[in-house]
Design a protein around this motif. Structure first.
Motif, short mmCIF file in Angstrom:
data_model
loop_
_atom_site.label_atom_id
_atom_site.label_comp_id
_atom_site.label_asym_id
_atom_site.label_seq_id
_atom_site.Cartn_x
_atom_site.Cartn_y
_atom_site.Cartn_z
N TYR A 4 -10.09 52.31 -15.35
CA TYR A 4 -8.97 51.99 -14.48
C TYR A 4 -7.80 51.46 -15.29
O TYR A 4 -7.96 51.02 -16.43
CB TYR A 4 -9.40 50.95 -13.44
N SER A 64 -18.11 52.01 -6.46
CA SER A 64 -16.84 52.61 -6.04
C SER A 64 -15.91 51.58 -5.38
O SER A 64 -14.81 51.92 -4.97
CB SER A 64 -17.10 53.77 -5.08
N ARG A 65 -16.37 50.33 -5.29
CA ARG A 65 -15.57 49.28 -4.64
C ARG A 65 -14.74 48.51 -5.66
O ARG A 65 -15.23 48.07 -6.68
CB ARG A 65 -16.50 48.30 -3.92
N SER A 92 -12.19 45.16 -5.86
CA SER A 92 -11.76 43.98 -5.11
C SER A 92 -10.86 43.13 -5.98
O SER A 92 -10.86 43.21 -7.21
CB SER A 92 -12.97 43.17 -4.63
N ASN A 121 -10.82 43.80 -0.50
CA ASN A 121 -10.89 45.18 -0.98
C ASN A 121 -9.51 45.63 -1.43
O ASN A 121 -8.50 45.32 -0.78
CB ASN A 121 -11.40 46.11 0.12
N ASP A 127 -7.51 49.12 -2.59
CA ASP A 127 -7.52 50.58 -2.69
C ASP A 127 -6.71 51.02 -3.91
O ASP A 127 -5.72 50.37 -4.28
CB ASP A 127 -6.92 51.22 -1.44
N ILE A 128 -7.12 52.13 -4.51
CA ILE A 128 -6.37 52.71 -5.63
C ILE A 128 -4.93 52.94 -5.18
O ILE A 128 -4.68 53.51 -4.12
CB ILE A 128 -7.00 54.05 -6.07
N SER A 168 -2.73 50.80 -4.11
CA SER A 168 -2.16 49.80 -3.19
C SER A 168 -1.48 48.69 -3.97
O SER A 168 -2.10 48.08 -4.84
CB SER A 168 -3.25 49.19 -2.31
N ARG A 175 -0.38 47.45 -9.32
CA ARG A 175 -1.30 48.34 -8.62
C ARG A 175 -2.36 48.80 -9.61
O ARG A 175 -2.16 48.76 -10.83
CB ARG A 175 -0.59 49.54 -8.02
N ASN A 187 -1.94 61.52 -5.25
CA ASN A 187 -3.02 60.76 -4.64
C ASN A 187 -2.90 59.26 -4.89
O ASN A 187 -3.44 58.47 -4.16
CB ASN A 187 -4.38 61.24 -5.17
N ASP A 188 -2.21 58.86 -5.96
CA ASP A 188 -2.15 57.46 -6.32
C ASP A 188 -0.82 56.80 -5.99
O ASP A 188 -0.68 55.61 -6.13
CB ASP A 188 -2.40 57.28 -7.82
#
Length: 129
Positions: A23, A74-75, A77, A99, A101-102, A104, A114, A125-126
């Motif tokens: 990431y 896949s989570r 936080s 949580n 999200d990718i 956000s 982000r 998508n991002d």
């Protein structure tokens, strides 16, 4: 035959390493706009480079150790680490792990950040709309 089988196993291992989730934390405003920090499982965000992998030394509203992002499966936080000015996600301060999200945006101090998947520049998508 043995050599080919050993090579195939080694090739699969190398491929598995390449597919490992990675990431990127990206600053979206201010003097660090576009700055990126890569991470795998977690990253600390703060003002002090000796205490935080993602250091924001120019943002004086960021605490020395401000927030942490964690990846479990896949989570993703984010948790505020008792900062003075809080961590804002979705326009609201977070009080416990939330949580994320990718793509956000969230705010620490005065800096908007982000998380993107590694190797992502600005894919559809991002991006945040």
């Amino acid at each position: 035959m043995y050599c080919k089988a050993a090579w195939d196993v080694g090739k699969r291992r190398a491929t598995a390493k390449i597919e490992m989730r990675m990431y990127v934390l990206e600053a979206m405003n201010g003097p660090l706009d576009g700055k990126r920090w890569e991470f795998d499982k977690n990253i600390i965000i703060g003002r002090d480079a000796s205490a935080a992998a993602a250091a924001l030394p120019v943002d004086h509203a960021v605490s020395r150790i401000h927030a942490r992002i964690d990846v479990e499966g896949s989570r993703i936080s984010i948790v505020d680490l008792g900062s003075s000015n809080g961590t804002i996600l979705g326009g609201e301060p977070i009080s416990s792990a939330a949580n994320l999200d990718i793509g956000s945006p969230f705010i620490v101090g005065r800096t908007m950040l982000r998380v993107l998947r590694g190797g992502t520049a600005h894919s559809d998508n991002d991006s945040v709309h």
